[in-house]
Design a protein around this motif. Sequence first.
Motif, PDB file in Angstrom:
ATOM      1  N   SER A 131       0.989  -1.572   0.070  1.00 45.74           N
ATOM      2  CA  SER A 131      -0.277  -0.009  -0.112  1.00 45.74           C
ATOM      3  C   SER A 131       1.031   1.567  -0.387  1.00 45.74           C
ATOM      4  O   SER A 131       0.433   2.124  -1.034  1.00 45.74           O
ATOM      5  N   SER A 132       2.151   1.313   0.817  1.00 45.91           N
ATOM      6  CA  SER A 132       3.029   2.403   0.592  1.00 45.91           C
ATOM      7  C   SER A 132       3.131   2.676  -0.924  1.00 45.91           C
ATOM      8  O   SER A 132       3.486   3.710  -1.160  1.00 45.91           O
ATOM      9  N   VAL A 133       4.028   1.582  -1.978  1.00 44.16           N
ATOM     10  CA  VAL A 133       4.007   1.939  -3.075  1.00 44.16           C
ATOM     11  C   VAL A 133       3.240   2.755  -3.701  1.00 44.16           C
ATOM     12  O   VAL A 133       3.224   2.999  -4.158  1.00 44.16           O
ATOM     13  N   VAL A 134       2.032   1.776  -4.279  1.00 48.22           N
ATOM     14  CA  VAL A 134       0.727   1.657  -4.842  1.00 48.22           C
ATOM     15  C   VAL A 134       0.854   3.599  -4.045  1.00 48.22           C
ATOM     16  O   VAL A 134       0.709   4.388  -4.506  1.00 48.22           O
ATOM     17  N   SER A 135       0.920   4.030  -3.077  1.00 45.39           N
ATOM     18  CA  SER A 135       0.378   5.599  -2.701  1.00 45.39           C
ATOM     19  C   SER A 135       0.729   6.171  -2.951  1.00 45.39           C
ATOM     20  O   SER A 135       1.072   7.085  -3.108  1.00 45.39           O
ATOM     21  N   PHE A 136       3.136   6.206  -3.067  1.00 44.44           N
ATOM     22  CA  PHE A 136       3.890   7.398  -3.552  1.00 44.44           C
ATOM     23  C   PHE A 136       3.211   7.073  -4.668  1.00 44.44           C
ATOM     24  O   PHE A 136       2.992   8.202  -5.696  1.00 44.44           O
ATOM     25  N   VAL A 137       2.982   6.293  -5.694  1.00 40.63           N
ATOM     26  CA  VAL A 137       3.028   5.650  -7.121  1.00 40.63           C
ATOM     27  C   VAL A 137       1.647   6.877  -7.157  1.00 40.63           C
ATOM     28  O   VAL A 137       1.637   7.848  -7.899  1.00 40.63           O
ATOM     29  N   ILE A 138       0.572   6.759  -6.844  1.00 39.48           N
ATOM     30  CA  ILE A 138      -0.697   7.425  -7.346  1.00 39.48           C
ATOM     31  C   ILE A 138      -0.477   9.048  -6.552  1.00 39.48           C
ATOM     32  O   ILE A 138      -1.587   9.610  -7.715  1.00 39.48           O
ATOM     33  N   ALA A 139       0.114   9.053  -5.312  1.00 41.36           N
ATOM     34  CA  ALA A 139       0.112  10.887  -5.965  1.00 41.36           C
ATOM     35  C   ALA A 139       1.167  11.424  -6.800  1.00 41.36           C
ATOM     36  O   ALA A 139       0.753  12.684  -6.416  1.00 41.36           O
ATOM     37  N   SER A 140       1.841  10.686  -7.527  1.00 38.52           N
ATOM     38  CA  SER A 140       3.181  11.444  -8.124  1.00 38.52           C
ATOM     39  C   SER A 140       2.137  11.736  -9.380  1.00 38.52           C
ATOM     40  O   SER A 140       1.332  11.189  -9.798  1.00 38.52           O
ATOM     41  N   GLN A 141       2.652  12.268 -10.832  1.00 44.40           N
ATOM     42  CA  GLN A 141       2.344  12.623 -11.720  1.00 44.40           C
ATOM     43  C   GLN A 141       2.972  11.614 -13.115  1.00 44.40           C
ATOM     44  O   GLN A 141       2.056  11.550 -13.953  1.00 44.40           O
ATOM     45  N   GLU A 142       4.043  11.449 -12.834  1.00 43.91           N
ATOM     46  CA  GLU A 142       4.336  10.288 -13.935  1.00 43.91           C
ATOM     47  C   GLU A 142       5.198   9.137 -13.054  1.00 43.91           C
ATOM     48  O   GLU A 142       4.933   8.845 -12.307  1.00 43.91           O
ATOM     49  N   VAL A 143       4.802   8.008 -13.576  1.00 42.73           N
ATOM     50  CA  VAL A 143       4.940   6.993 -13.392  1.00 42.73           C
ATOM     51  C   VAL A 143       5.783   6.029 -14.261  1.00 42.73           C
ATOM     52  O   VAL A 143       5.918   5.563 -15.593  1.00 42.73           O
ATOM     53  N   LEU A 144       7.009   5.611 -13.556  1.00 41.81           N
ATOM     54  CA  LEU A 144       8.073   5.276 -14.486  1.00 41.81           C
ATOM     55  C   LEU A 144       8.837   4.000 -13.652  1.00 41.81           C
ATOM     56  O   LEU A 144       8.899   3.888 -12.941  1.00 41.81           O
ATOM     57  N   ILE A 145       8.169   2.847 -14.370  1.00 39.22           N
ATOM     58  CA  ILE A 145       8.453   1.467 -14.738  1.00 39.22           C
ATOM     59  C   ILE A 145       9.570   1.362 -15.472  1.00 39.22           C
ATOM     60  O   ILE A 145       9.729   0.999 -16.541  1.00 39.22           O
ATOM     61  N   VAL A 146       9.970   0.156 -14.516  1.00 33.57           N
ATOM     62  CA  VAL A 146      11.357  -0.034 -14.454  1.00 33.57           C
ATOM     63  C   VAL A 146      11.992  -1.577 -14.788  1.00 33.57           C
ATOM     64  O   VAL A 146      11.103  -2.204 -13.714  1.00 33.57           O
ATOM     65  N   VAL A 147      11.967  -2.140 -16.155  1.00 32.27           N
ATOM     66  CA  VAL A 147      11.876  -3.594 -15.967  1.00 32.27           C
ATOM     67  C   VAL A 147      12.949  -4.187 -16.133  1.00 32.27           C
ATOM     68  O   VAL A 147      13.824  -3.758 -16.948  1.00 32.27           O
ATOM     69  N   THR A 148      13.880  -5.241 -16.473  1.00 31.89           N
ATOM     70  CA  THR A 148      14.907  -6.116 -16.398  1.00 31.89           C
ATOM     71  C   THR A 148      14.000  -7.144 -17.463  1.00 31.89           C
ATOM     72  O   THR A 148      12.802  -7.597 -17.732  1.00 31.89           O
ATOM     73  N   ASN A 149      15.387  -8.104 -17.501  1.00 33.84           N
ATOM     74  CA  ASN A 149      14.716  -9.584 -18.934  1.00 33.84           C
ATOM     75  C   ASN A 149      14.594 -10.798 -18.195  1.00 33.84           C
ATOM     76  O   ASN A 149      15.470 -11.638 -18.084  1.00 33.84           O
ATOM     77  N   GLU A 150      13.731 -10.650 -17.025  1.00 34.43           N
ATOM     78  CA  GLU A 150      13.452 -11.820 -16.711  1.00 34.43           C
ATOM     79  C   GLU A 150      12.179 -12.236 -16.437  1.00 34.43           C
ATOM     80  O   GLU A 150      11.243 -10.907 -16.059  1.00 34.43           O
ATOM     81  N   PRO A 151      11.886 -12.912 -16.625  1.00 35.22           N
ATOM     82  CA  PRO A 151       9.834 -13.124 -16.635  1.00 35.22           C
ATOM     83  C   PRO A 151       9.445 -12.427 -15.312  1.00 35.22           C
ATOM     84  O   PRO A 151       8.336 -12.694 -14.946  1.00 35.22           O
ATOM     85  N   THR A 152      10.104 -12.981 -14.511  1.00 33.04           N
ATOM     86  CA  THR A 152       9.147 -12.163 -12.771  1.00 33.04           C
ATOM     87  C   THR A 152       9.265 -10.466 -12.804  1.00 33.04           C
ATOM     88  O   THR A 152       8.419 -10.117 -12.303  1.00 33.04           O
ATOM     89  N   SER A 153      10.345  -9.949 -13.506  1.00 29.87           N
ATOM     90  CA  SER A 153      10.302  -8.547 -13.584  1.00 29.87           C
ATOM     91  C   SER A 153       8.940  -7.994 -14.643  1.00 29.87           C
ATOM     92  O   SER A 153       8.111  -7.099 -13.679  1.00 29.87           O
ATOM     93  N   ILE A 154       8.923  -8.982 -15.801  1.00 24.41           N
ATOM     94  CA  ILE A 154       7.847  -8.416 -16.372  1.00 24.41           C
ATOM     95  C   ILE A 154       5.874  -8.817 -15.917  1.00 24.41           C
ATOM     96  O   ILE A 154       5.599  -7.985 -15.452  1.00 24.41           O
ATOM     97  N   THR A 155       5.868  -9.989 -14.862  1.00 27.50           N
ATOM     98  CA  THR A 155       5.341 -10.857 -14.415  1.00 27.50           C
ATOM     99  C   THR A 155       4.775  -9.561 -13.037  1.00 27.50           C
ATOM    100  O   THR A 155       3.528  -9.051 -13.258  1.00 27.50           O
ATOM    101  N   ASP A 156       5.694  -9.357 -12.604  1.00 28.34           N
ATOM    102  CA  ASP A 156       5.518  -7.916 -11.584  1.00 28.34           C
ATOM    103  C   ASP A 156       5.237  -6.771 -11.422  1.00 28.34           C
ATOM    104  O   ASP A 156       4.230  -6.015 -11.096  1.00 28.34           O
ATOM    105  N   ALA A 157       5.751  -6.637 -13.271  1.00 24.50           N
ATOM    106  CA  ALA A 157       5.305  -4.911 -13.362  1.00 24.50           C
ATOM    107  C   ALA A 157       3.803  -4.708 -14.110  1.00 24.50           C
ATOM    108  O   ALA A 157       3.470  -4.210 -13.548  1.00 24.50           O
ATOM    109  N   TYR A 158       3.406  -6.281 -14.492  1.00 21.96           N
ATOM    110  CA  TYR A 158       2.216  -6.143 -15.205  1.00 21.96           C
ATOM    111  C   TYR A 158       0.856  -6.322 -13.552  1.00 21.96           C
ATOM    112  O   TYR A 158       0.623  -5.081 -13.802  1.00 21.96           O
TER     113      TYR A 158
END
Length: 275
Positions: A131-158
């Motif tokens: 909830s802390s992560v979500v709160s900071f993200v939705i209070a921001s104007q821009e969301v920058l998603i960092v991903v790497t070439n690991e299946p778990t990274s794409i899954t978790d970003a999604y």
Amino acid sequence: MGIKHPVQVLAVTGGKGGVGKTNVALNLSIALAEMGRRVMLLDADLGLANIDVLLGLSPKHTIADVLEGKCDLRDILLHGPGGIKIIPASSGTQAMTQLSLQQHAGLISAFSEINDQLDVLIIDTAAGISSSVVSFVIASQEVLIVVTNEPTSITDAYALIKLLHRDHEVMRYRVIANMVRSQQEGQQLFNKLTNVTERFLDVTMQYLGAIPFDEALRKAVQRQRPLLECYPRSKAAIAIRGIAQKIDNFPLPASPRGHLEFFVETLVSCEVGRC
């Protein structure tokens, strides 16, 4: 009161740990400062402070002291590399949900006092989708998603994008592919993510670019110095500056969303379950 100075608030997140999010946030901050922007970096990992460790800093006070009324936000600001200012977190800080109404009001007031001192506020969120992560993200104007070439990274970003879209109607995401072996690999990573989001979600995805895997970054971390300061001509540093150029061209937020008070008020209302 006069017209408030608009501030660009960017959340750097990723959904999982180990994607290099803190290094991206730190070096993007320095790159934007090199371009003449007044940048503040907020370590929003309230359970496990990262940025001061990464830079070998020992803050005497943290945001916890501000919340407890022991000092002002100005008192805890650290002077970081490249002229950036850093708001340190403290390991084990109480969750935002446990703050009193007085502490909430104090946080809003603290940020309003520094509104005219900066152009960009970059938030380095914790890993995961708490909830802390979500709160900071939705209070921001821009969301920058960092991903790497690991299946778990794409899954978790999604999973993070799905949660933000479904529960909070966040519609726009900017994606950075990190630690890739080639530009082509970075583009393929972005395509993988958008293939899933386009199928199931009504969101806008923009690719900001790729940061190559670079041994210089590991050396910089060992020296507890940022990549852009230590190895300014490294491949990763050049890529980060290119992404910073794109970020600098983002349109400035219109009032009232462009005010720091709006960011903090949204953050606080989310934490007490009103967002």
